[in-house]
Scaffold this active site. Structure first.
Site, short mmCIF file in Angstrom:
data_model
loop_
_atom_site.label_atom_id
_atom_site.label_comp_id
_atom_site.label_asym_id
_atom_site.label_seq_id
_atom_site.Cartn_x
_atom_site.Cartn_y
_atom_site.Cartn_z
N GLY A 235 75.45 30.89 83.70
CA GLY A 235 74.01 31.00 83.47
C GLY A 235 73.59 30.19 82.25
CB SER B 110 69.23 44.35 83.97
OG SER B 110 67.86 44.57 84.16
CD GLU C 292 63.74 45.76 87.24
OE1 GLU C 292 62.67 45.87 86.63
OE2 GLU C 292 63.88 46.12 88.43
CE1 TYR D 69 68.59 40.56 88.10
CE2 TYR D 69 67.46 42.56 87.39
CZ TYR D 69 68.19 41.42 87.10
OH TYR D 69 68.55 41.16 85.80
CB THR E 161 56.03 37.33 78.88
OG1 THR E 161 57.25 36.69 79.30
CG2 THR E 161 56.23 38.82 78.77
CD GLU F 168 56.06 47.20 89.05
OE1 GLU F 168 57.25 46.91 88.77
OE2 GLU F 168 55.14 46.37 88.99
#
Ligand code: GDD
Length: 328
Positions: free
Chosen positions: A8, A127, A129, A151, A192, A284
Site C-alpha cells: 500500500g 480499522s 469500520e 470492507y 473529507t 451505514e
C-alpha cells in the site's frame, strides 16, 4: 541499517510511513502490483529512496519472493481495497485483497521468517469500520465488532487472523485499529477530501456544487501523519499487541462542511451542497469515537493535530493545489 517493507506504498498512509521510516534511517521497500502501475512514477519522483518491489496481495508466491528479496525487519501491511462504498459493489475482490491478503502476508512472513534472532515484525492495518453498528461508546480494543460493509467484514477477518497467527505461531504481529485519518494526501473519493477539494474548486469558480450522501454520519477524524507514528511505535515494543489509534473526539460530516466552507470564505455551505441517494450506503456506520488510552499509556503516543487544524491544513492545501492546476 534496519529495513522496512510496506504494502500500500502508493496510498496516503504508505507515503507518510515511508517518509517517517526514511527519516529514522530505514531502508524502505514498497510493494507495487501490476505490469505498469501508473502510480509508480509518482513514488519514484516523490520518494526516490523507496525501492519498489513487485508483488500482489492476491498472490502468495509473489509475497514470498518479495520478502526473500527485501529481508525486512518490519512488514507494514497497509495494502487493501480501502474505499468502503466500493466494497459494496466489489465485495468478492474486497474479501480477497483486504481479507485474504492479510492471511497471505502472514503466511509469507511465516515462510520467510527473517533472521532467527530477529524475526520479521508484522503490522496489520485494522480499522474502526470493524465496530460498525457500535456496541459501546467510545470504542476500545475490547469492544465487540459488528461490521456494516464487505470492507468491514474483510477487516475483521484480517484482524482476527493476525491475532491467530500471533497466538498459534508466536509471530510478532500487531494490529492498529485506526480510526479515520485524513490530510492533504487523502484520496478525492473520501468525504473529507471531497469536501475540501470541491469547496476550493467552487471558490475558484471551476465547480458549482458539492453532491454528498449522508451528512449526519459522525467520525473520529485525526491526521494521517500522526497515525503512522503509532504504527511504528507498535513494532518497537517488547511484546506484540493491538491498539486503538484515535483522537477521542467525534464530529459529523455536517460540522466538517461548516468549518470548510467558512474557512474557504464561501459562507453558508447549504447554498452549495446537494444530497443524492447514490452516495448513501446500503448500511451505514453512524457513529465512531475511539478511546486511545492504551496507545497513550503503553506507546506514549498522542495525536498532535486538532480537528480544526486538520480541516485548515486540507483547505489551505486544496486552495493552493487547485489554483496551481488552473494556472498551468
Ligand atoms: N466517501 C463519501 N462520499 N462519503 C460520504 C459522502 C460522499 O459523497 N457523503 C456522505 N459520506 C459519509 C459516508 O457515508 C460515511 O458515513 C462518512 O461520510 C465517511 O466516509 P469516508 O470518508 O468514505 O470514510 P469511511 O468512514 O467510510 O472509511 C474510512 O475510514 C475507515 C476507518 O474507520 C476509510 O479510510 C477506510 O478505509 C477506513 O478503514
Amino acid at each position: 541499517m534496519r529495513k522496512a517493507f510496506i504494502t500500500g506504498i502508493t496510498g496516503q498512509d504508505g507515503r507518510h510511513l515511508a517518509e517517517l521510516l526514511h527519516s529514522k534511517g530505514y531502508k524502505v521497500f514498497g510493494m507495487m502490483k501490476g505490469q505498469h502501475n501508473p502510480r509508480s512514477e509518482m513514488i519514484r519522483d516523490e520518494f526516490p529512496f523507496v525501492e519498489i518491489v513487485p508483488g500482489d496481495l492476491t498472490d502468495l508466491t509473489s509475497l514470498v519472493t518479495a520478502l526473500e528479496y527485501a529481508q525486512p525487519d518490519e512488514f507494514y501491511n497497509l495494502g487493501a481495497i480501502s474505499f468502503v462504498a466500493m466494497s459494496f459493489n466489489q465485495a468478492e475482490l474486497t474479501a480477497n485483497v483486504t481479507g485474504l491478503g492479510v492471511l497471505r502476508a502472514l503466511e509469507a512472513v511465516r515462510i520467510v521468517g527473517g533472521a532467527q534472532n530477529n524475526p520479521i515484525r508484522f503490522y496489520q492495518a485494522s480499522s474502526s469500520e470493524m465496530f460498525g453498528k457500535v456496541r459501546e461508546v467510545p470504542q476500545t480494543e475490547l469492544t465487540p465488532f459488528h461490521p456494516r460493509s464487505p470492507y468491514g467484514v474483510a477487516k475483521v477477518f484480517g484482524h482476527n487472523i493476525t491475532m491467530n497467527y500471533r497466538e498459534s505461531y508466536g509471530l510478532f504481529a500487531c494490529s492498529g485499529i485506526l480510526f479515520n485519518h485524513e490530510g492533504p494526501r487523502r484520496g478525492l473519493e473520501f468525504v473529507t477530501r471531497k469536501i475540501t477539494n470541491t469547496a476550493a474548486r467552487i471558490k475558484l469558480g471551476v465547480e458549482k456544487e458539492l453532491v454528498l450522501g449522508n451528512i449526519d454520519a459522525k467520525r473520529d477524524w485525526g491526521y494521517a501523519g500522526d497515525y503512522v507514528k503509532a504504527m511504528w511505535l507498535m513494532l518497537q515494543q517488547d511484546e506484540p499487541d493491538d491498539y486503538v489509534v484515535a483522537t477521542g473526539e467525534t464530529h459529523s460530516v455536517e460540522e466538517f462542511l461548516e468549518i470548510t466552507f467558512s474557512k474557504v470564505g464561501l459562507g453558508d455551505w447549504r447554498q452549495f451542497v446537494r444530497q443524492d441517494q447514490k452516495f448513501f450506503r446500503p448500511a451505514e456506520v453512524d457513529l465512531l469515537i475511539g478511546d486511545p488510552s492504551k496507545a497513550k499509556t503503553k506507546l506514549g503516543w498522542k495525536p498532535e493535530v486538532s480537528f480544526e487544524q486538520l480541516v485548515d491544513m486540507m483547505v489551505t492545501h486544496d486552495l493552493e493545489y487547485e489554483s496551481a492546476r488552473l494556472n498551468k
